[in-house]
Design a protein around this motif. Structure first.
Motif, short mmCIF file in Angstrom:
data_model
loop_
_atom_site.label_atom_id
_atom_site.label_comp_id
_atom_site.label_asym_id
_atom_site.label_seq_id
_atom_site.Cartn_x
_atom_site.Cartn_y
_atom_site.Cartn_z
N ALA A 16 104.84 -66.12 -37.44
CA ALA A 16 105.38 -65.63 -36.17
C ALA A 16 105.08 -64.14 -35.96
O ALA A 16 104.91 -63.68 -34.84
N LYS A 17 105.02 -63.41 -37.07
CA LYS A 17 104.73 -61.97 -36.99
C LYS A 17 103.27 -61.66 -36.78
O LYS A 17 102.88 -60.49 -36.69
N ASN A 18 102.42 -62.70 -36.81
CA ASN A 18 100.99 -62.52 -36.56
C ASN A 18 100.29 -61.71 -37.67
O ASN A 18 99.44 -60.87 -37.37
N VAL A 19 100.67 -61.99 -38.92
CA VAL A 19 100.06 -61.25 -40.03
C VAL A 19 99.27 -62.16 -40.99
O VAL A 19 99.04 -61.79 -42.14
N ILE A 20 98.83 -63.32 -40.49
CA ILE A 20 98.02 -64.21 -41.34
C ILE A 20 96.79 -63.46 -41.85
O ILE A 20 96.47 -63.48 -43.03
N GLY A 21 96.10 -62.79 -40.94
CA GLY A 21 94.87 -62.09 -41.30
C GLY A 21 95.11 -60.99 -42.33
O GLY A 21 94.35 -60.83 -43.28
N LYS A 22 96.19 -60.24 -42.14
CA LYS A 22 96.50 -59.16 -43.08
C LYS A 22 96.78 -59.72 -44.48
O LYS A 22 96.40 -59.12 -45.48
#
Ligand code: IDP
Length: 141
Positions: A16-22
């Motif tokens: 949900a925080k959009n940190v998959i890539g990180k």
């Protein structure tokens, strides 16, 4: 050192925080290869089965509720010492106790919403990988 595989899950809070890539970047920077991956929204039955070892624990219902609250990103990581290496990258279960620079220290809010899961040993890794991926869906490199 042995090449191992481990199961990693990016939990609903981190998706949900959009940190998959990180988080993927951290795996790759540590020399771990993503050899299988998929996004899934677990049903209650699936989450309860995956966490069956914890079914007597007081936090079990909360854990199942949280893990079914949104989609998760599931991956198999492969590399030297992958199981311990991933646990090191994750940090302690409670983000307040996680070492600085770990995934949980940087992205997790609380002990329930703690951003990532990682297998804790070779037997668990085998069982958890098989829970999500047939051997033919793992592209060892
Ligand atoms: P781990 O994920 O660091 O291996 P485990 O002890 O295997 O930690 O617990 C599995 C998951 O259950 C944790 O990641 C966390 O989401 C949840 N959990 C563990 N202990 C507690 C607790 O005391 N309260 C709420 N949730 C917990």
């Amino acid at each position: 050192m042995a090449i191992e595989r481990t199961l990693s899950i990016i939990k609903p809070d981190a998706v949900a925080k959009n940190v998959i890539g990180k988080i993927y970047q951290r795996f790759e920077d540590a020399g771990l290869k993503i050899v299988a991956a998929k996004m899934v929204w677990l049903s209650e039955k699936e989450a309860a089965a995956f966490y069956a070892v914890h079914k007597e624990r007081p936090f079990f219902n909360d854990l199942v509720r949280f893990m079914t609250s949104g989609p998760v990103m599931v991956q198999v990581l492969e590399g030297e010492n992958a199981i311990a290496k991933n646990r090191e990258l994750m940090g302690a279960t409670d983000p307040k106790k996680a070492a600085p620079g770990t995934i949980r220290a940087d992205f997790a809010e609380s002990i329930d919403a703690n951003a990532v899961h990682g297998s804790d040993g070779p037997d668990t890794a085998r069982t958890e990988i098989a829970f999500f991926f047939p051997e033919m869906a793992i592209y060892s490199r």
